[in-house]
Scaffold this motif. Structure first.
Motif, PDB file in Angstrom:
ATOM      1  N   ARG A  41       0.888  -1.331   0.090  1.00  0.00           N
ATOM      2  CA  ARG A  41       0.106   0.130  -0.038  1.00  0.00           C
ATOM      3  C   ARG A  41       1.036   1.241   0.113  1.00  0.00           C
ATOM      4  NH1 ARG A  41      -3.111  -3.142   3.500  1.00  0.00           N
ATOM      5  NH2 ARG A  41      -2.065  -2.157   5.283  1.00  0.00           N
ATOM      6  N   GLU A  42       1.973   1.295   0.872  1.00  0.00           N
ATOM      7  CA  GLU A  42       2.948   2.356   0.841  1.00  0.00           C
ATOM      8  C   GLU A  42       3.547   2.667  -0.642  1.00  0.00           C
ATOM      9  OE1 GLU A  42       4.642   5.745   2.037  1.00  0.00           O
ATOM     10  OE2 GLU A  42       3.093   4.780   3.002  1.00  0.00           O
ATOM     11  N   ARG A  44       2.107   1.839  -3.345  1.00  0.00           N
ATOM     12  CA  ARG A  44       1.485   2.078  -4.143  1.00  0.00           C
ATOM     13  C   ARG A  44       0.907   3.695  -4.177  1.00  0.00           C
ATOM     14  NH1 ARG A  44      -2.158   0.007  -8.181  1.00  0.00           N
ATOM     15  NH2 ARG A  44      -3.954   1.413  -8.539  1.00  0.00           N
ATOM     16  N   ARG A  45       0.980   4.121  -3.072  1.00  0.00           N
ATOM     17  CA  ARG A  45       0.567   5.551  -2.559  1.00  0.00           C
ATOM     18  C   ARG A  45       1.744   6.525  -2.998  1.00  0.00           C
ATOM     19  NH1 ARG A  45       2.124   9.377   0.546  1.00  0.00           N
ATOM     20  NH2 ARG A  45       3.709   8.082   1.755  1.00  0.00           N
ATOM     21  N   ARG A  46       3.125   5.906  -3.005  1.00  0.00           N
ATOM     22  CA  ARG A  46       4.409   6.455  -3.619  1.00  0.00           C
ATOM     23  C   ARG A  46       4.144   6.840  -5.195  1.00  0.00           C
ATOM     24  NH1 ARG A  46       7.107   3.734   0.418  1.00  0.00           N
ATOM     25  NH2 ARG A  46       7.919   2.439  -1.301  1.00  0.00           N
ATOM     26  N   ASP A  48       1.353   6.680  -6.949  1.00  0.00           N
ATOM     27  CA  ASP A  48       0.101   7.372  -7.281  1.00  0.00           C
ATOM     28  C   ASP A  48       0.750   8.905  -7.121  1.00  0.00           C
ATOM     29  OD1 ASP A  48      -1.744   5.325  -7.584  1.00  0.00           O
ATOM     30  OD2 ASP A  48      -2.807   5.741  -5.841  1.00  0.00           O
TER      31      ASP A  48
END
Length: 145
Positions: A41-42, A44-46, A48
């Protein structure tokens, strides 16, 4: 569920995970599955955030006119294949919107400045002695040559 797992993760230094899961009425497997996805998730957030920066650059370069389809096409041209729905989500989350063109409709009350006014054949006298002797209508809303 995510809030509960975040709480368990924050308090696991003070209490055992078994106790925290029992008190919060959550299955341990749910917590461990959530914890296993933290790195993903981290990442993916980066990713994004990096993509949102690229979208912002493209949007500013287009003087604020490009929307989702054009931004997606520009990203593909730059060798960055990204799903259109992901671009739409990121643009929505960051408040980026393209400029939409106006439709080609004409106002009913606006006259063409180059056109001559139609002649007044009844002299503004709309009173009729018998039915059907003075029939008038307005078709100025219909574009003609």
């Amino acid at each position: 569920m995510s809030a509960i797992c975040r709480f368990i993760h924050a308090e696991k230094a003070n209490f055992t995970i078994v106790l925290l899961c029992r008190v919060m009425k959550t299955a341990r497997s749910s917590y461990y599955a959530w914890a296993a996805g933290l790195e993903v998730r981290e990442a993916r957030r980066r990713a994004d955030m990096a993509l949102a920066h690229e979208i912002t650059v493209i949007h500013i370069a287009s003087k604020g006119t490009y929307g989702v389809p054009r931004v997606s096409a520009e990203l593909r041209r730059q060798g960055r294949p990204v799903n259109r729905k992901r671009v739409a989500r990121l643009m929505r989350e960051h408040g980026i919107a393209g400029h939409t063109r106006r439709t080609g409709r004409r106002s009913l009350t606006k006259q063409d400045p180059g056109a001559a006014p139609a002649p007044d054949l009844i002299g503004r006298d709309f009173h009729a002695d018998r039915p059907g002797t003075r029939i008038v209508g307005d078709i100025t809303y219909i574009p003609t040559a």
